[in-house]
Design a protein around this motif. Structure first.
Motif, short mmCIF file in Angstrom:
data_model
loop_
_atom_site.label_atom_id
_atom_site.label_comp_id
_atom_site.label_asym_id
_atom_site.label_seq_id
_atom_site.Cartn_x
_atom_site.Cartn_y
_atom_site.Cartn_z
N PHE A 17 0.82 -1.20 0.00
CA PHE A 17 0.00 0.00 0.00
C PHE A 17 0.86 1.26 0.00
O PHE A 17 0.65 2.16 -0.80
N SER A 20 2.50 2.00 -3.21
CA SER A 20 1.61 2.11 -4.36
C SER A 20 1.50 3.55 -4.86
O SER A 20 1.73 4.51 -4.14
N PHE A 139 -8.91 4.29 4.26
CA PHE A 139 -7.63 3.58 4.27
C PHE A 139 -7.32 3.08 5.67
O PHE A 139 -6.87 1.95 5.84
#
Length: 173
Positions: A17, A20, A139
Motif C-alpha cells: 500500500f 503504491s 484507508f
C-alpha cells in the motif's frame, strides 16, 4: 492457500500500500494541502479575515483552527504509514504513535454564527481537507482490519483473497 513448497503465501499489505501509486498520490495531496493551507492562512487569509465582521472573524478563527488540526492529524497519519511501510519503526513505536493520532473527531464541526461570511478560498481548502479526511478514514479502516487479522493470526476475507491472487500469479513477496 499454499504454494508448491507448502509454505503459506503472505502478502505484506502495508508495504504494498505505501509503495503504491495510490498512496503516493494521497501522500502528495495531503502534504501539498498542508503547505497550501499554511500559505493561505499566512498570506491572503489574513487579508480576507480583516474584511469580516465580528461574527465572521470568530467563524474564520474556528474554521481555520479545525482545518489546521485536521490537516496536522492527516499529515501525521500519512507520515506514520510511510514510516511503517518503510520498516522504520518497531511495533511499540507504531502503537505509541497510533494512539497520538485522532482521525475520527476532526470532520465537520458544529455550525458557527458568521460562517456564511467565510472566504471562498478558505471554504475550498476546508472542502478538500474533508474529502481527504474521508479517504484516509477508509484507508485507516482497511489497514486496521489488516492489523487486527495479523495480531490474532486469522486471515481476514480480504487477506485470504489477496493471498489466493498472489499464489495464482506466483508472487512470493
Amino acid at each position: 492457500m499454499q504454494t508448491a513448497n507448502t509454505s503459506p503465501v503472505t502478502v505484506d499489505f502495508m508495504r504494498r500500500f505505501t509503495a503504491s501509486e495510490q498512496f503516493d498520490k494521497v501522500f502528495r495531496e495531503g502534504m501539498g494541502l498542508v503547505e497550501e493551507t499554511a500559505d493561505y492562512l499566512d498570506g491572503p487569509g489574513r487579508k480576507d479575515a480583516r474584511l469580516l465582521d465580528r461574527h465572521g472573524a470568530v467563524a474564520y478563527a474556528a474554521e481555520s483552527m479545525r482545518l489546521t488540526t485536521r490537516l496536522m492529524q492527516l499529515a501525521s497519519w500519512l507520515l506514520l504509514q510511510r514510516a511503517i511501510g518503510a520498516g522504520e519503526m518497531n511495533p511499540e513505536e507504531v502503537q505509541h504513535e497510533r494512539r497520538r493520532i485522532t482521525l475520527g473527531e476532526i470532520g465537520h464541526g458544529n455550525p458557527v454564527s458568521g460562517a456564511e461570511q467565510l472566504p471562498t478560498a478558505l471554504l475550498d481548502i476546508i472542502d478538500r481537507s474533508l474529502s481527504l479526511h474521508q479517504r484516509i478514514l477508509k484507508f485507516d479502516a482497511m489497514l486496521g482490519l489488516q492489523a487486527r487479522s495479523e495480531n490474532t493470526g486469522n486471515l481476514s476475507p480480504v487477506s485470504s483473497q489477496i493471498d489466493r491472487i498472489a499464489a495464482a500469479f506466483g508472487n512470493r513477496s
